[in-house]
Design an enzyme around this catalytic site. Structure first.
Site, PDB file in Angstrom:
ATOM      1  N   ASN A   9      44.304  43.933  35.468  1.00 23.37           N
ATOM      2  CA  ASN A   9      43.842  44.613  34.250  1.00 23.37           C
ATOM      3  C   ASN A   9      42.379  44.228  34.023  1.00 23.37           C
ATOM      4  O   ASN A   9      42.098  43.112  33.596  1.00 23.37           O
ATOM      5  CB  ASN A   9      44.722  44.180  33.067  1.00 23.37           C
ATOM      6  CG  ASN A   9      44.242  44.755  31.752  1.00 23.37           C
ATOM      7  OD1 ASN A   9      43.342  45.600  31.706  1.00 23.37           O
ATOM      8  ND2 ASN A   9      44.838  44.300  30.663  1.00 23.37           N
ATOM      9  N   TRP A  10      41.499  45.155  34.324  1.00 23.08           N
ATOM     10  CA  TRP A  10      40.058  44.851  34.237  1.00 23.08           C
ATOM     11  C   TRP A  10      39.563  44.846  32.795  1.00 23.08           C
ATOM     12  O   TRP A  10      38.423  44.474  32.534  1.00 23.08           O
ATOM     13  CB  TRP A  10      39.254  45.861  35.042  1.00 23.08           C
ATOM     14  CG  TRP A  10      39.550  45.884  36.521  1.00 23.08           C
ATOM     15  CD1 TRP A  10      40.427  45.070  37.201  1.00 23.08           C
ATOM     16  CD2 TRP A  10      38.973  46.757  37.508  1.00 23.08           C
ATOM     17  NE1 TRP A  10      40.426  45.387  38.539  1.00 23.08           N
ATOM     18  CE2 TRP A  10      39.542  46.422  38.762  1.00 23.08           C
ATOM     19  CE3 TRP A  10      38.032  47.790  37.455  1.00 23.08           C
ATOM     20  CZ2 TRP A  10      39.193  47.080  39.943  1.00 23.08           C
ATOM     21  CZ3 TRP A  10      37.691  48.455  38.632  1.00 23.08           C
ATOM     22  CH2 TRP A  10      38.261  48.092  39.855  1.00 23.08           C
ATOM     23  N   LYS A  11      40.378  45.310  31.866  1.00 25.07           N
ATOM     24  CA  LYS A  11      39.992  45.405  30.450  1.00 25.07           C
ATOM     25  C   LYS A  11      38.648  46.142  30.331  1.00 25.07           C
ATOM     26  O   LYS A  11      38.384  47.044  31.123  1.00 25.07           O
ATOM     27  CB  LYS A  11      39.980  44.016  29.813  1.00 25.07           C
ATOM     28  CG  LYS A  11      41.308  43.284  30.057  1.00 25.07           C
ATOM     29  CD  LYS A  11      41.512  42.061  29.225  1.00 25.07           C
ATOM     30  CE  LYS A  11      42.865  41.436  29.570  1.00 25.07           C
ATOM     31  NZ  LYS A  11      43.183  40.259  28.780  1.00 25.07           N
ATOM     32  N   HIS A 102      50.014  46.391  25.379  1.00 32.06           N
ATOM     33  CA  HIS A 102      49.256  45.156  25.610  1.00 32.06           C
ATOM     34  C   HIS A 102      48.938  44.520  24.254  1.00 32.06           C
ATOM     35  O   HIS A 102      48.647  45.226  23.279  1.00 32.06           O
ATOM     36  CB  HIS A 102      47.967  45.461  26.374  1.00 32.06           C
ATOM     37  CG  HIS A 102      47.317  44.214  26.891  1.00 32.06           C
ATOM     38  ND1 HIS A 102      46.588  43.391  26.076  1.00 32.06           N
ATOM     39  CD2 HIS A 102      47.325  43.636  28.116  1.00 32.06           C
ATOM     40  CE1 HIS A 102      46.164  42.350  26.787  1.00 32.06           C
ATOM     41  NE2 HIS A 102      46.597  42.479  28.033  1.00 32.06           N
ATOM     42  N   GLU A 104      46.418  43.137  23.111  1.00 32.55           N
ATOM     43  CA  GLU A 104      45.112  43.495  22.539  1.00 32.55           C
ATOM     44  C   GLU A 104      45.185  44.853  21.839  1.00 32.55           C
ATOM     45  O   GLU A 104      44.534  45.068  20.815  1.00 32.55           O
ATOM     46  CB  GLU A 104      44.043  43.472  23.643  1.00 32.55           C
ATOM     47  CG  GLU A 104      43.716  42.041  24.066  1.00 32.55           C
ATOM     48  CD  GLU A 104      43.276  41.883  25.514  1.00 32.55           C
ATOM     49  OE1 GLU A 104      42.891  42.885  26.144  1.00 32.55           O
ATOM     50  OE2 GLU A 104      43.337  40.738  26.019  1.00 32.55           O
ATOM     51  N   GLU A 174      53.636  38.680  28.597  1.00 32.64           N
ATOM     52  CA  GLU A 174      52.309  38.093  28.425  1.00 32.64           C
ATOM     53  C   GLU A 174      52.266  37.323  27.093  1.00 32.64           C
ATOM     54  O   GLU A 174      52.006  37.932  26.043  1.00 32.64           O
ATOM     55  CB  GLU A 174      51.243  39.180  28.400  1.00 32.64           C
ATOM     56  CG  GLU A 174      51.133  39.966  29.682  1.00 32.64           C
ATOM     57  CD  GLU A 174      49.734  40.564  29.870  1.00 32.64           C
ATOM     58  OE1 GLU A 174      49.149  40.332  30.927  1.00 32.64           O
ATOM     59  OE2 GLU A 174      49.232  41.234  28.942  1.00 32.64           O
ATOM     60  N   GLY A 180      43.629  34.881  28.395  1.00 32.23           N
ATOM     61  CA  GLY A 180      42.197  34.593  28.328  1.00 32.23           C
ATOM     62  C   GLY A 180      41.871  33.204  27.798  1.00 32.23           C
ATOM     63  O   GLY A 180      40.730  32.916  27.454  1.00 32.23           O
ATOM     64  N   SER A 220      46.357  33.999  31.891  1.00 32.38           N
ATOM     65  CA  SER A 220      45.654  32.935  32.630  1.00 32.38           C
ATOM     66  C   SER A 220      46.310  32.636  33.979  1.00 32.38           C
ATOM     67  O   SER A 220      46.324  31.496  34.441  1.00 32.38           O
ATOM     68  CB  SER A 220      45.555  31.656  31.786  1.00 32.38           C
ATOM     69  OG  SER A 220      44.779  31.899  30.629  1.00 32.38           O
ATOM     70  N   GLY A 241      44.284  39.320  34.345  1.00 32.69           N
ATOM     71  CA  GLY A 241      43.076  39.759  33.657  1.00 32.69           C
ATOM     72  C   GLY A 241      41.840  39.225  34.360  1.00 32.69           C
ATOM     73  O   GLY A 241      41.391  39.752  35.379  1.00 32.69           O
ATOM     74  N   GLY A 242      41.283  38.145  33.819  1.00 33.80           N
ATOM     75  CA  GLY A 242      40.014  37.596  34.316  1.00 33.80           C
ATOM     76  C   GLY A 242      39.952  37.403  35.824  1.00 33.80           C
ATOM     77  O   GLY A 242      38.948  37.734  36.460  1.00 33.80           O
TER      78      GLY A 242
HETATM   79  P1  13P Z   1      43.953  36.804  31.596  1.00 36.24           P
HETATM   80  O1  13P Z   1      44.508  36.766  33.000  1.00 36.24           O
HETATM   81  O2  13P Z   1      42.479  36.932  31.542  1.00 36.24           O
HETATM   82  O3  13P Z   1      44.502  35.682  30.768  1.00 36.24           O
HETATM   83  O4  13P Z   1      44.511  38.167  30.937  1.00 36.24           O
HETATM   84  C1  13P Z   1      45.843  38.487  31.050  1.00 36.24           C
HETATM   85  C2  13P Z   1      46.051  39.861  30.557  1.00 36.24           C
HETATM   86  O5  13P Z   1      45.899  40.145  29.375  1.00 36.24           O
HETATM   87  C3  13P Z   1      46.421  40.887  31.538  1.00 36.24           C
HETATM   88  O6  13P Z   1      46.835  42.065  30.915  1.00 36.24           O
END
Ligand code: 13P
Length: 257
Positions: A9-11, A102, A104, A174, A180, A220, A241-242
Site C-alpha cells: 500500500n503506497w498510500k 483502511h 486511515e 491492521e 507507521g 510496521s 506500507g512504508g
Molecule cells: P506500515 O507498514 O507503514 O506500518 O503501514 C501499514 C499499512 O497501513 C498498510 O495498509
C-alpha cells in the site's frame, strides 16, 4: 489451499516517474524469484495512488503473479460525486483489488461500517477483490476490547455477504497502533487475532470459507520481521506500507515465506 499474498500500500507517496520505477523494480525482482524457483512465491498486489494506476497496471500486465489494486473506491455506482472514483472505473482499467476500510480512511474520511459494506458490494459487483481492513486502536487493545472491535467491524462491514461472495474477499488485520509506528504486533499477537478471525468465519460460514480465506497482517511489517510473522499458521501474508516503497525492501518481504 489458501493463497499467500504480499500487498504494497503506497498510500499518498511517489510521483509518476517514481511509481513507474517502483512497479518496474518490483516486477523485475519478482521475475528473478519466479524463475529461480527456490522459494514459495506469493501473489503480489501493488496499491499505488489512483492517478498512477494506468501505468502500474500496464507494467504488471507483462509479468506473472503481480497485479494492481486501488486504495479506495466510492460506494455509489456513478453520478455527481466530484473528485471520486468508482469501482467500475477501476475495473475498466484492469485493476484487480481494492482496499476497503483502511484505518486511515475510517479515521480521516469518516468511513463507517455502513459505507464500507456498500463499498464491498460495489467492488464485488465489478469483479474486484475487496481487501477488507480491520483493526483496533491502542486504547481499545489496552482496554482488552480488541476482539470485540474486530468482531464488530467484520460483522457490520463484511459478514453480511453470502457464502459465494465472501470467498471472493481477502481480510487484512491492521492494528492501528502498529501502522507507521515501527511497533509491530508480535507474531503471537498477530496469530491470536488471525485465529480469532478464522473462528468468526467458521461460526458464520461453512468450513471451506474459513479454511480458504487469506488473512493478511499489516502494521510496521518489514524485511526483518516478516519471516516470523508469516511463519504463523493463520498469517497468510502482509499488507505493507512504508516498506513497500523500496523495491529491494519489498522483495525481501516477498521472499519471507
Ligand atoms: P506500515 O507498514 O507503514 O506500518 O503501514 C501499514 C499499512 O497501513 C498498510 O495498509
Amino acid at each position: 489451499m489458501r493463497k499467500k499474498i504480499v500487498a504494497g500500500n503506497w498510500k499518498m507517496n511517489t510521483d509518476l516517474d517514481g511509481a513507474k520505477e517502483l512497479a518496474s523494480g518490483v516486477c523485475g525482482l519478482l521475475n528473478r524469484e519466479v524463475q529461480g524457483g527456490t522459494s514459495q512465491v506469493p501473489e503480489v498486489v501493488l496499491f499505488p495512488p489512483h492517478v498512477f494506476l494506468p501505468p502500474v497496471v500496464r507494467i504488471c500486465a507483462d509479468h506473472q503473479g503481480i497485479s494492481a489494486g486501488a486504495q479506495n473506491c466510492h460506494q455509489e455506482e456513478k453520478g455527481a460525486f466530484t473528485g471520486e472514483v468508482s469501482a467500475g472505473m477501476l475495473a475498466s482499467l484492469g485493476v484487480t483489488h481494492v482496499l476497503v476500510g483502511h484505518s486511515e480512511r475510517r479515521a480521516y474520511f469518516g468511513e463507517d461500517d455502513q459505507m464500507l459494506a456498500k463499498k464491498v458490494e460495489r467492488a464485488l459487483a465489478h469483479g474486484l477483490t475487496p481487501v477488507f481492513c480491520c483493526g483496533e486502536m491502542l486504547q481499545e487493545r489496552e482496554a482488552g476490547n480488541h476482539f470485540e472491535v474486530i468482531k464488530s467491524q467484520l460483522g457490520n462491514g463484511l459478514f453480511w455477504l453470502d457464502e459465494i461472495q465472501i470467498r471472493k474477499t481477502v481480510i487484512a488485520y491492521e492494528p492501528v497502533w502498529a501502522i507507521g509506528t515501527g511497533v509491530t504486533a508480535s507474531p503471537d499477537q498477530a496469530q491470536e487475532v488471525h485465529a480469532f478471525i478464522r473462528k468468526l468465519l467458521a461460526d458464520k460460514y461453512e468450513a471451506g470459507v474459513s479454511a480458504n480465506l487469506s488473512i493478511l497482517y499489516g502494521g510496521s511489517c518489514n524485511a526483518q520481521n516478516a519471516r516470523e510473522l508469516f511463519s504463523r499458521q493463520d498469517v497468510d501474508g502482509g499488507l505493507i506500507g512504508g516498506a513497500s516503497l523500496k523495491a529491494e525492501d519489498f522483495i525481501k518481504i516477498i521472499q519471507s515465506f
